[in-house]
Design a protein around this motif. Structure first.
Motif: not given
Length: 192
Positions: A47, A49, A97, A99, A142, A145-146, A151, A154
């Motif tokens: 995963y 981001a 994730a 980053v 994901a 979070t997108s 962000v 992702t």
């Protein structure tokens, strides 16, 4: 007025190139793994981001000892082979994730992104795509979070099926393993 001064990272050529590198890295990892479908075997899963700003601390928690090996690969530009090899190892051995900042620098600490709280919803993009039956917690996180303002994208590689998915602003495009690699993928075979 603040919006007129905002850099549009979502369509910035350098950021789009970084996202393409990440996508093709995840595709290569999926295509290089040849045990998909075997009983009791989990494939590589990861995963990622891509974020703007200096920190994700306001909406993420560290995943303990799950760290990206920065001694092997600290940044992506100019180091794509090293990034691929490191990501392949991380996808088989770590959780959380990864980053990556928009300039391609990989953060050491892997994280768990927090759920979006009701008070945060005013600053967050609408979710335009629904959760799908194939989505596990990594993919649902994901997608959510997108939607956050800092962000950009992702991406996930599913450890169950080898599917690669790109999430942006509450929407996603997902590719089954047979669709990965474009013209280089002959019946799902490795190309890296």
């Amino acid at each position: 007025m603040a919006d007129t001064l905002r850099i549009d990272y979502e369509s910035h050529n350098g950021v789009r190139e970084l996202i393409d590198c990440l996508r093709y890295t995840l595709e290569g990892i999926s295509l290089n793994f040849d045990r998909w479908g075997e009983r009791y075997v989990s494939g590589p899963g990861i995963y990622v981001a891509v974020v703007t700003g200096p920190s994700v601390a306001a909406f993420a928690d560290p995943m303990g000892r799950n760290k990206w090996p920065i001694d092997r690969c600290r940044e992506i530009p100019g180091h794509i082979q090293s990034f691929f090899e490191t990501a392949q190892e991380v996808a088989l051995s770590r959780d959380g994730a990864v980053v990556i900042s928009i300039d391609g620098v990989v953060q050491e600490q892997m994280v768990r992104f927090n759920d979006i709280m009701p008070g945060e919803r005013d600053d967050i993009s609408e979710q335009t795509d629904d959760y799908e039956d194939w989505m596990g917690s990594r993919h649902m996180s994901a997608l959510d979070t997108s939607r956050r303002p800092n962000v950009v994208t992702t991406l996930t590689l599913s450890e169950e099926s080898g599917r690669v998915t790109i999430f942006e602003s509450g929407s996603f495009d997902s590719y089954d393993r047979s669709e990965l690699g474009g013209v280089w993928n002959v019946d799902g075979e490795s190309y890296v």
